[in-house]
Design an enzyme around this catalytic site. Structure first.
Site, PDB file in Angstrom:
ATOM      1  N   LYS A  98       0.902  -1.271   0.250  1.00  0.00           N
ATOM      2  CA  LYS A  98      -0.004   0.051   0.116  1.00  0.00           C
ATOM      3  C   LYS A  98       1.001   1.082   0.029  1.00  0.00           C
ATOM      4  CE  LYS A  98       1.113   1.513   4.112  1.00  0.00           C
ATOM      5  NZ  LYS A  98       1.467   2.648   4.834  1.00  0.00           N
ATOM      6  N   ASP A 124      -2.456  -1.105   9.993  1.00  0.00           N
ATOM      7  CA  ASP A 124      -2.862  -1.341   8.510  1.00  0.00           C
ATOM      8  C   ASP A 124      -3.304  -2.567   8.133  1.00  0.00           C
ATOM      9  OD1 ASP A 124      -1.521   1.073   8.192  1.00  0.00           O
ATOM     10  OD2 ASP A 124       0.226   0.274   7.626  1.00  0.00           O
TER      11      ASP A 124
HETATM   12  C1  CDM Z   1       2.435   4.394   9.285  1.00  0.00           C
HETATM   13  C2  CDM Z   1       1.293   3.753   8.722  1.00  0.00           C
HETATM   14  O1  CDM Z   1       1.719   2.549   8.125  1.00  0.00           O
HETATM   15  C3  CDM Z   1       0.305   4.327   7.794  1.00  0.00           C
HETATM   16  O2  CDM Z   1      -0.582   3.621   7.044  1.00  0.00           O
HETATM   17  C4  CDM Z   1       0.443   3.385  10.110  1.00  0.00           C
HETATM   18  O3  CDM Z   1      -0.209   4.366  10.625  1.00  0.00           O
HETATM   19  C5  CDM Z   1       1.104   2.262  11.028  1.00  0.00           C
HETATM   20  O4  CDM Z   1       0.616   0.907  10.883  1.00  0.00           O
HETATM   21  P1  CDM Z   1       1.230  -0.307  11.568  1.00  0.00           P
HETATM   22  O5  CDM Z   1       2.769  -0.458  10.972  1.00  0.00           O
HETATM   23  O6  CDM Z   1       0.372  -1.273  11.218  1.00  0.00           O
HETATM   24  O7  CDM Z   1       1.016   0.188  13.047  1.00  0.00           O
HETATM   25  P2  CDM Z   1       0.957  -0.822  14.239  1.00  0.00           P
HETATM   26  O8  CDM Z   1       1.783  -2.114  14.099  1.00  0.00           O
HETATM   27  O9  CDM Z   1      -0.483  -0.949  14.667  1.00  0.00           O
HETATM   28  O10 CDM Z   1       1.796   0.029  15.227  1.00  0.00           O
HETATM   29  C6  CDM Z   1       3.012   0.266  15.387  1.00  0.00           C
HETATM   30  C7  CDM Z   1       3.367   1.463  16.419  1.00  0.00           C
HETATM   31  O11 CDM Z   1       3.209   2.585  15.665  1.00  0.00           O
HETATM   32  C8  CDM Z   1       2.462   3.572  16.252  1.00  0.00           C
HETATM   33  N1  CDM Z   1       1.319   3.927  15.907  1.00  0.00           N
HETATM   34  C9  CDM Z   1       0.846   3.270  14.813  1.00  0.00           C
HETATM   35  C10 CDM Z   1      -0.659   3.569  14.381  1.00  0.00           C
HETATM   36  C11 CDM Z   1      -1.228   4.527  14.994  1.00  0.00           C
HETATM   37  N2  CDM Z   1      -2.551   4.940  14.871  1.00  0.00           N
HETATM   38  N3  CDM Z   1      -0.655   5.461  16.018  1.00  0.00           N
HETATM   39  C12 CDM Z   1       0.470   5.072  16.329  1.00  0.00           C
HETATM   40  O12 CDM Z   1       1.162   5.619  17.318  1.00  0.00           O
HETATM   41  C13 CDM Z   1       2.344   3.040  18.029  1.00  0.00           C
HETATM   42  O13 CDM Z   1       3.630   3.199  18.503  1.00  0.00           O
HETATM   43  C14 CDM Z   1       2.492   1.435  17.479  1.00  0.00           C
HETATM   44  O14 CDM Z   1       3.175   0.752  18.588  1.00  0.00           O
HETATM   45  N1  ATP Z   2       5.447 -11.117   6.879  1.00  0.00           N
HETATM   46  C1  ATP Z   2       6.518 -10.040   7.213  1.00  0.00           C
HETATM   47  N2  ATP Z   2       6.972  -9.359   6.320  1.00  0.00           N
HETATM   48  C2  ATP Z   2       8.001  -8.478   6.653  1.00  0.00           C
HETATM   49  N3  ATP Z   2       8.182  -8.239   8.019  1.00  0.00           N
HETATM   50  C3  ATP Z   2       7.691  -8.634   8.917  1.00  0.00           C
HETATM   51  C4  ATP Z   2       6.671  -9.717   8.468  1.00  0.00           C
HETATM   52  N4  ATP Z   2       5.926 -10.197   9.732  1.00  0.00           N
HETATM   53  C5  ATP Z   2       6.666  -9.220  10.786  1.00  0.00           C
HETATM   54  N5  ATP Z   2       7.622  -8.413  10.102  1.00  0.00           N
HETATM   55  C6  ATP Z   2       8.448  -7.500  10.798  1.00  0.00           C
HETATM   56  O1  ATP Z   2       7.687  -6.323  11.058  1.00  0.00           O
HETATM   57  C7  ATP Z   2       8.583  -5.149  10.912  1.00  0.00           C
HETATM   58  C8  ATP Z   2       7.996  -4.173   9.682  1.00  0.00           C
HETATM   59  O2  ATP Z   2       8.069  -4.822   8.535  1.00  0.00           O
HETATM   60  P1  ATP Z   2       7.000  -4.276   7.458  1.00  0.00           P
HETATM   61  O3  ATP Z   2       7.573  -4.679   6.099  1.00  0.00           O
HETATM   62  O4  ATP Z   2       5.674  -4.817   7.634  1.00  0.00           O
HETATM   63  O5  ATP Z   2       7.171  -2.474   7.703  1.00  0.00           O
HETATM   64  P2  ATP Z   2       6.279  -1.614   7.190  1.00  0.00           P
HETATM   65  O6  ATP Z   2       6.159  -1.714   5.603  1.00  0.00           O
HETATM   66  O7  ATP Z   2       6.980  -0.304   7.284  1.00  0.00           O
HETATM   67  O8  ATP Z   2       4.926  -1.451   7.886  1.00  0.00           O
HETATM   68  P3  ATP Z   2       3.944  -0.533   7.830  1.00  0.00           P
HETATM   69  O9  ATP Z   2       3.801   0.428   6.647  1.00  0.00           O
HETATM   70  O10 ATP Z   2       2.605  -1.321   8.118  1.00  0.00           O
HETATM   71  O11 ATP Z   2       4.351   0.524   8.885  1.00  0.00           O
HETATM   72  C9  ATP Z   2       9.931  -5.672  10.277  1.00  0.00           C
HETATM   73  O12 ATP Z   2      10.987  -5.431  11.093  1.00  0.00           O
HETATM   74  C10 ATP Z   2       9.945  -7.526  10.314  1.00  0.00           C
HETATM   75  O13 ATP Z   2      10.679  -8.042  11.051  1.00  0.00           O
END
Ligand code: CDM
Ligand code: ATP
Length: 292
Positions: A10, A136
């Site tokens: 996304k 997400d």
């Molecule tokens: C940055 C984005 O990826 C934009 O789409 C999302 O807001 C984050 O989504 P995500 O990675 O699925 O987040 P989560 O795994 O639920 O949260 C990771 C950390 O991000 C922060 N977090 C996330 C979502 C949110 N609405 N507020 C937050 O403050 C929190 O510290 C949380 O512990």
């Molecule tokens: N299936 C998976 N694929 C990739 N990383 C994963 C997975 N499951 C858990 N993780 C852990 O999650 C962390 C974040 O990875 P991911 O690629 O999902 O981040 P991101 O794209 O920044 O996510 P978001 O955009 O939702 O914040 C990594 O440090 C990894 O160790």
């Protein structure tokens, strides 16, 4: 029995933060859309009830820390399923990139298990399980284009945006979403995106208006931590991108263009600078596509 499910990345066309919540999360308002840069999740039925996982990228965890593994465990417990599953993730989406790779793998696992385990659940029911894994995941269960509110789990579906190319570039750094939100000073935000304008641009499929309305309040936080992200933005703009923005908490930056000739110019300019460059299209369909 074995099925394969696509897990698309996304991008955030807008990301606004309205307040910090007492539970530590932030109240957000964001427009997200899926693109055709995707992982593939293969699901093979296991009669012994075990859940196991392998991933093509060896550094991705293969246990309960993996979002896809967690999705299988949660679904099995909630619906008291006797069967198990072996998950194989073919990783194409860069990790810790702001592209929701792990969340999309979890969502694809939920959709695939719904079929493999014959659960007959709706996407809304799968999204509710997904919300327990990450903010997400509910969006990734539906895919397509949506406005997400709350901590990200309240989804309103939107039209397909104007057709365009998406060029994504990820500098060789991983960004922690928690750190970026942690460094954001909500009271000091002075670049709130024009969410209303973005919604209008999407409903009218107005490409120039969509480019104008791009905005992400997390961008300044990540830019101050990682100056390379700014360099990529500047390079994209200088190469003729119609719109440029960082996705999620970064560090991936994407450029939007309508003319195919510009795609090559931007791609070539970026490849001299970073290794991870991808050309994609936005996906129109709302539901993630089953491959088999
Ligand atoms: C940055 C984005 O990826 C934009 O789409 C999302 O807001 C984050 O989504 P995500 O990675 O699925 O987040 P989560 O795994 O639920 O949260 C990771 C950390 O991000 C922060 N977090 C996330 C979502 C949110 N609405 N507020 C937050 O403050 C929190 O510290 C949380 O512990
Ligand atoms: N299936 C998976 N694929 C990739 N990383 C994963 C997975 N499951 C858990 N993780 C852990 O999650 C962390 C974040 O990875 P991911 O690629 O999902 O981040 P991101 O794209 O920044 O996510 P978001 O955009 O939702 O914040 C990594 O440090 C990894 O160790």
């Amino acid at each position: 029995m074995r099925i394969s499910v696509k897990a698309p990345a996304k991008i955030n066309l807008t990301l606004d933060v309205l307040a910090k919540r007492p539970d530590g999360y932030h109240e957000v308002e964001m427009v997200m859309t899926t693109v055709d840069l995707a992982d593939r999740v293969d699901l093979t039925l296991r009669g012994d009830g075990e859940i196991t996982l392998d991933c093509s990228a060896s550094f991705v965890p293969d246990d309960i820390r993996n979002h896809a593994y967690k999705a299988a465990v949660l679904l099995k417990e909630r619906y008291q399923v006797r069967e198990g599953v072996h998950l194989y993730i073919d990783k194409q989406i860069p990790v810790a990139a702001g592209l929701a790779g792990g969340s999309s793998d979890a969502a694809a696992t939920l959709r695939g298990l719904n079929q493999l385990w014959n659960l007959g659940l709706s996407l809304d029911e799968l999204a509710a399980v997904g919300a327990q894994i990450g903010s997400d995941v509910p969006f990734c269960v539906y895919g397509g284009t949506a406005l997400a509110k709350g901590r990200g789990e309240q989804i309103t579906h939107l039209n397909t945006p104007a057709p365009c190319w998406v060029i994504l570039a990820k500098p060789p750094i991983g960004v922690s979403t928690a750190d970026v939100y942690g460094n954001l000073r909500v009271q000091e935000i002075d670049n709130h995106p024009l969410t209303g304008q973005m919604l209008r641009a999407i409903s009218e499929q107005d490409f120039p208006m969509m480019c104008q309305a791009l905005g992400n309040v997390l961008e300044n936080v990540t830019l101050s931590l990682h100056p390379q992200v700014r360099q990529i933005k500047e390079l994209m703009m200088a190469s003729g991108a119609d719109g440029v923005l960082m996705s999620g908490s970064g560090p991936t930056v994407f450029a939007l263009v309508q003319k195919e000739a510009k795609v090559h110019r931007i791609y070539n300019a970026l490849r001299g600078f970073v290794k991870d460059v991808f050309v994609a299209r936005m996906l129109g369909a709302q539901e993630g596509e089953m491959l088999a």
